[in-house]
Design a protein around this motif. Structure first.
Motif, PDB file in Angstrom:
ATOM      1  N   ARG A  53     -15.729 -22.481  65.264  1.00  0.00           N
ATOM      2  CA  ARG A  53     -16.802 -22.200  66.240  1.00  0.00           C
ATOM      3  C   ARG A  53     -17.579 -20.952  65.834  1.00  0.00           C
ATOM      4  NH1 ARG A  53     -13.494 -21.552  71.479  1.00  0.00           N
ATOM      5  NH2 ARG A  53     -15.465 -20.608  72.180  1.00  0.00           N
ATOM      6  N   ARG A  54     -16.872 -19.933  65.378  1.00  0.00           N
ATOM      7  CA  ARG A  54     -17.538 -18.700  64.942  1.00  0.00           C
ATOM      8  C   ARG A  54     -18.432 -18.976  63.740  1.00  0.00           C
ATOM      9  NH1 ARG A  54     -14.752 -12.776  64.322  1.00  0.00           N
ATOM     10  NH2 ARG A  54     -13.821 -13.478  66.276  1.00  0.00           N
ATOM     11  N   PHE A  55     -17.918 -19.757  62.779  1.00  0.00           N
ATOM     12  CA  PHE A  55     -18.689 -20.061  61.570  1.00  0.00           C
ATOM     13  C   PHE A  55     -19.833 -21.027  61.850  1.00  0.00           C
ATOM     14  CE2 PHE A  55     -14.481 -19.277  59.163  1.00  0.00           C
ATOM     15  CZ  PHE A  55     -14.725 -17.906  59.162  1.00  0.00           C
ATOM     16  N   ALA A  56     -19.768 -21.730  62.974  1.00  0.00           N
ATOM     17  CA  ALA A  56     -20.864 -22.621  63.362  1.00  0.00           C
ATOM     18  C   ALA A  56     -22.008 -21.863  64.028  1.00  0.00           C
ATOM     19  CB  ALA A  56     -20.348 -23.709  64.295  1.00  0.00           C
TER      20      ALA A  56
ATOM     21  N   ALA B 287     -23.251 -13.567  63.078  1.00  0.00           N
ATOM     22  CA  ALA B 287     -23.446 -13.252  61.664  1.00  0.00           C
ATOM     23  C   ALA B 287     -23.358 -14.512  60.805  1.00  0.00           C
ATOM     24  CB  ALA B 287     -22.404 -12.234  61.207  1.00  0.00           C
ATOM     25  N   TYR B 288     -23.199 -15.681  61.453  1.00  0.00           N
ATOM     26  CA  TYR B 288     -23.029 -16.944  60.734  1.00  0.00           C
ATOM     27  C   TYR B 288     -24.023 -17.992  61.233  1.00  0.00           C
ATOM     28  CZ  TYR B 288     -18.792 -14.847  58.938  1.00  0.00           C
ATOM     29  OH  TYR B 288     -17.909 -14.000  58.295  1.00  0.00           O
ATOM     30  N   GLY B 289     -25.248 -17.557  61.436  1.00  0.00           N
ATOM     31  CA  GLY B 289     -26.287 -18.455  61.929  1.00  0.00           C
ATOM     32  C   GLY B 289     -26.890 -19.319  60.834  1.00  0.00           C
TER      33      GLY B 289
ATOM     34  N   HIS C 137     -23.877 -15.142  56.754  1.00  0.00           N
ATOM     35  CA  HIS C 137     -22.833 -15.011  55.743  1.00  0.00           C
ATOM     36  C   HIS C 137     -22.565 -16.350  55.068  1.00  0.00           C
ATOM     37  CE1 HIS C 137     -21.693 -10.848  56.100  1.00  0.00           C
ATOM     38  NE2 HIS C 137     -21.617 -10.943  57.407  1.00  0.00           N
ATOM     39  N   LYS C 138     -22.817 -17.430  55.765  1.00  0.00           N
ATOM     40  CA  LYS C 138     -22.641 -18.754  55.148  1.00  0.00           C
ATOM     41  C   LYS C 138     -23.586 -18.910  53.957  1.00  0.00           C
ATOM     42  CE  LYS C 138     -23.257 -21.123  58.938  1.00  0.00           C
ATOM     43  NZ  LYS C 138     -23.349 -22.241  59.907  1.00  0.00           N
TER      44      LYS C 138
ATOM     45  N   THR D   1     -14.006  -7.129  60.475  1.00  0.00           N
ATOM     46  CA  THR D   1     -13.616  -8.519  60.720  1.00  0.00           C
ATOM     47  C   THR D   1     -13.937  -9.422  59.539  1.00  0.00           C
ATOM     48  OG1 THR D   1     -15.756  -9.036  61.764  1.00  0.00           O
ATOM     49  CG2 THR D   1     -13.974  -8.286  63.207  1.00  0.00           C
ATOM     50  N   ILE D   2     -14.815  -8.963  58.654  1.00  0.00           N
ATOM     51  CA  ILE D   2     -15.119  -9.768  57.466  1.00  0.00           C
ATOM     52  C   ILE D   2     -13.860  -9.966  56.622  1.00  0.00           C
ATOM     53  CG2 ILE D   2     -15.718  -7.930  55.812  1.00  0.00           C
ATOM     54  CD1 ILE D   2     -18.230  -9.585  55.144  1.00  0.00           C
TER      55      ILE D   2
END
Length: 292
Positions: free
Chosen positions: A32-35, A49-51, A142-143, A159-160
């Motif tokens: 969910r965070r990476f999405a 940060a993962y938009g 970041h993606k 957190t990275i």
């Protein structure tokens, strides 16, 4: 905050079914965070940060090792977890600038998308001082950075460390008191000298990442221990108030009184009594039965 030193031991003492379901829940939350979902176990965050991806490439197309420096806020306390290997974030970044001058890497700097005013001005001075530094727009996903081939990420204790590890990218910390220190999914130099040795020899770092360790850490950090000891649902309370910082304002009392009842009061007192009787140095509040 150094209960993170004991996460592996605590995890091993949990029932196997709880371990498996905890890891699966951690994996889902990270997805969910990476999405691009905002605020997943980060109530203070206002932007992801993962938009989405930008139309233009942000990393140079070269065969050089690509290093990302994920900066910290210069106005945060630098030692919330313990003593780092640099006195503060400014000295850390200055050290990396000096290292950059003696390497043939592509160096990139990125701030968090919701940085505080004043940070960019300081970063710009570093970019002017060290020409090998390239500043990436703060809203870059970041993606995209990972997709374009970043090889290493550097942080003090951010957190990275677990985010990039979950995506397969090695992270080098600059603190032996970073929250991930009990696990081997990051590189943990112990001294400035070791840190320099690692950075100067990135070509020959033989490092592998066990993603299950990342999920275990995430479960212990954000799910096993939660903040629901005074309110039944701390994240919902933050949302109701209008954001993380609002809990430090007087309206928190109105929120508390509105939700107060005898059962809630008895539950809170029991949680506090259990903590006192546990002799632990920090309250461990968990609701693992919800995963059964």
């Amino acid at each position: 905050y150094n209960d993170f030193l004991y996460y592996p031991k605590q995890f091993r003492n949990l029932p196997k079914a709880v371990q498996l379901r905890g890891i699966e829940e951690a994996r889902k939350r990270l997805e969910r965070r990476f999405a691009g979902e905002v605020g997943v176990d980060m109530g203070y965050s206002k932007k992801s940060a993962y938009g989405g991806q930008k139309t233009k490439r942000v990393l140079r197309a070269s065969n050089k090792i690509k290093v990302l420096i994920a900066t910290h806020c210069f106005f945060d306390s630098p030692h919330p977890y313990g003593i780092n290997i640099f006195p503060d974030f400014y000295e850390w970044l200055n050290f990396l600038g000096e290292i950059s001058e003696n390497t043939d890497y592509d160096w990139y700097i990125k701030t968090h998308p919701d940085f505080l005013p004043g940070n960019v001005e300081i970063i710009n001075k570093f970019v002017e001082k060290y020409p090998k530094f390239t500043l990436i727009p703060s809203d870059t996903s970041h993606k995209q950075i990972i997709k374009e081939g970043i090889n290493y990420a550097l942080t003090v204790y951010g957190t990275i460390g677990f985010e990039y590890a979950a995506l397969g990218v090695p992270v080098i910390n600059a603190s032996m008191f970073n929250p991930h220190i009990a696990y081997n999914f990051n590189i943990h130099p112990e001294t400035v000298e070791q840190y320099k040795t690692v950075l100067m020899d990135l070509d020959n770092q033989n490092f592998s990442i066990d993603k299950n360790d990342v999920y275990e850490y995430y479960y212990m950090r954000f799910i096993y221990n939660n903040e629901n000891w005074l309110f039944d649902d701390y994240p919902s309370m933050i949302e109701e108030l209008g954001g993380y910082r609002e809990q430090f304002k007087p309206k928190i009392y109105d929120c508390f009184l509105k939700k107060y009842n005898v059962n809630r009061d008895q539950k809170t007192v029991k949680i506090l009594d259990d903590f006192i009787e546990s002799n632990d140095f920090r309250m461990q509040h968990t609701e693992i039965l919800k995963l059964n």
